[in-house]
Design an enzyme around this catalytic site. Sequence first.
Site, PDB file in Angstrom:
ATOM      1  N   LYS A 115     -28.678 120.740  -7.883  1.00 21.92           N
ATOM      2  CA  LYS A 115     -27.526 120.169  -7.192  1.00 21.92           C
ATOM      3  C   LYS A 115     -26.882 121.239  -6.314  1.00 21.92           C
ATOM      4  O   LYS A 115     -26.951 122.408  -6.653  1.00 21.92           O
ATOM      5  CB  LYS A 115     -26.497 119.641  -8.205  1.00 21.92           C
ATOM      6  CG  LYS A 115     -27.046 118.665  -9.231  1.00 21.92           C
ATOM      7  CD  LYS A 115     -27.373 117.325  -8.616  1.00 21.92           C
ATOM      8  CE  LYS A 115     -27.848 116.351  -9.695  1.00 21.92           C
ATOM      9  NZ  LYS A 115     -28.166 115.027  -9.161  1.00 21.92           N
ATOM     10  N   HIS A 136     -39.871 109.299 -10.764  1.00 20.47           N
ATOM     11  CA  HIS A 136     -38.470 108.887 -10.680  1.00 20.47           C
ATOM     12  C   HIS A 136     -38.423 107.387 -10.421  1.00 20.47           C
ATOM     13  O   HIS A 136     -39.290 106.842  -9.733  1.00 20.47           O
ATOM     14  CB  HIS A 136     -37.751 109.648  -9.562  1.00 20.47           C
ATOM     15  CG  HIS A 136     -36.256 109.625  -9.709  1.00 20.47           C
ATOM     16  ND1 HIS A 136     -35.507 108.493  -9.429  1.00 20.47           N
ATOM     17  CD2 HIS A 136     -35.372 110.583 -10.105  1.00 20.47           C
ATOM     18  CE1 HIS A 136     -34.226 108.760  -9.654  1.00 20.47           C
ATOM     19  NE2 HIS A 136     -34.112 110.012 -10.069  1.00 20.47           N
ATOM     20  N   ARG A 137     -37.395 106.729 -10.972  1.00 19.64           N
ATOM     21  CA  ARG A 137     -37.297 105.271 -10.871  1.00 19.64           C
ATOM     22  C   ARG A 137     -36.288 104.821  -9.819  1.00 19.64           C
ATOM     23  O   ARG A 137     -35.734 103.719  -9.912  1.00 19.64           O
ATOM     24  CB  ARG A 137     -36.937 104.673 -12.227  1.00 19.64           C
ATOM     25  CG  ARG A 137     -35.601 105.154 -12.789  1.00 19.64           C
ATOM     26  CD  ARG A 137     -35.274 104.482 -14.114  1.00 19.64           C
ATOM     27  NE  ARG A 137     -33.962 104.889 -14.611  1.00 19.64           N
ATOM     28  CZ  ARG A 137     -33.299 104.270 -15.587  1.00 19.64           C
ATOM     29  NH1 ARG A 137     -33.838 103.211 -16.175  1.00 19.64           N
ATOM     30  NH2 ARG A 137     -32.127 104.685 -15.991  1.00 19.64           N
ATOM     31  N   LYS A 167     -36.176 120.280 -11.037  1.00 18.07           N
ATOM     32  CA  LYS A 167     -36.756 119.189 -10.259  1.00 18.07           C
ATOM     33  C   LYS A 167     -36.012 118.948  -8.957  1.00 18.07           C
ATOM     34  O   LYS A 167     -34.821 119.237  -8.834  1.00 18.07           O
ATOM     35  CB  LYS A 167     -36.780 117.895 -11.078  1.00 18.07           C
ATOM     36  CG  LYS A 167     -35.438 117.224 -11.278  1.00 18.07           C
ATOM     37  CD  LYS A 167     -35.586 115.877 -12.009  1.00 18.07           C
ATOM     38  CE  LYS A 167     -36.037 114.764 -11.103  1.00 18.07           C
ATOM     39  NZ  LYS A 167     -35.005 114.321 -10.142  1.00 18.07           N
TER      40      LYS A 167
END
EC number: 4.1.1.39
Length: 473
Positions: free
Chosen positions: A168, A287-288, A194
């Site tokens: 982030k 990732h969804r 990630k």
Amino acid sequence: MSSKSYSAGVKDYRDTYWEPDYQVKDSDFLACFKVVPQAGVPREEAAAAVAAESSTGTWTTVWTDLLTDLDYYKGRAYKIEDVPGDDEAFYAFIAYPIDLFEESSVVNVFTSLVGNVFGFKAVRSLRLEDVRIPLAYVMTCNGPPHGIQVERDKMDKYGRGLLGCTIKPKLGLSAKNYGRAVYECLRGGLDFTKDDENVNSQPFMRWRDRFLFVQEATEKAQQETGERKGHYLNVTAPSPEEMYERAEFAKEIGAPIIMHDFLTGGFCANTGLARWCRKNGMLLHIHRAMHAVMDRNPRHGIHFRVLAKALRLSGGDHLHTGTVVGKLEGDRAATEGWIDLLRERFIPEDRARGIFFDQDWGAMPGVFAVASGGIHVWHMPALVSIFGDDAVFQFGGGTLGHPWGNAAGAAANRVALEACVKARNEGRNLEREGKEILQAAAQHSPELKIAMETWKEIKFEFETVDKLDTTHR
């Protein structure tokens, strides 16, 4: 010339597609839809209409029905059940012969089951709650490139869940600063970092630059800690050709794992990438992103348990599943159900967890469940209790938000995880004794102590929108 007679015109769907006496075959695909019919449409007619439109039917009788064995190929609505707490909706159970679907094609399965019928006027809303994928079809699919045990062997990590972190801010960092953040997290004790789902190749950080800086950071952290590390390099791209170019480059520079947004990227791209990963020895994180567009409305769309099954068929070694305790939507019983659907070889019907059918995966490898979204050290006891060891716990803000920096945030998470695993192995109840377990560990870890002070008041206590039907509890 067929001797059968042909009668043109329109007839009720239930005359052909409603068969309450049908005996389900082991080779059938089974689907459970939640249906809210239009006013005046009988339940049997609405269920039959869904069966017809998702298999062989159309709005009128056609003479070409005589050129095939319609009775063999058609979908059949074979059972109707009430939906507890919803007088307007009902469950329609439909069986489809396996020969309706191309082998090893999640694309074709979804094109049939949900491709057209969701816009059908006879129903006000429609939701695919669950599917039973027959073992004969499962065996045609490659599934996860490697699976849980192979990944543990590759990464040399056993006896606990894996720790990760989403870098982030997700957008806006330069490649060099991004790599710096990765290094600090990995040297502090995480197993993985990630890319976020929307990190692709933007003007502020082109993909090739990011890959190079991240791999340099990963290798440096490995050398310093003596542990194997990885970063999920997102290869999702505007085209399949560019996706494979990015995957090949990740392999060339020595990255152990890549990442794909399987819903926005599409099942075709995902299945191809999973096959490439198996062939090239690369782990695949999934990732969804976009899932809640389809699965959050309790009356319309596709339940996440169906998307989880689709991903296991299509291929991925990790899948985001929600956390129950974090910032994202997730009923606990339902979440535990789809975690099992990702990891176990056989999952029996269990309405208390929203599982409508037995599911046999045969020898297909399992998928790591990924808990990510608004979690911090105070959540660790519950996460270990809910997910067990075959999971990845990803703390983004819960790592990078530590007052002492990324490495301290990573160290706090590592100490908290190992303390919870040790306590569980000693027979302690994590959910009842979690606070005491963490406080004891914090006496020997100033990083954990500061993390606990920082996030002691942070909770995400909102009512779950998509709840399991209460009478099945």
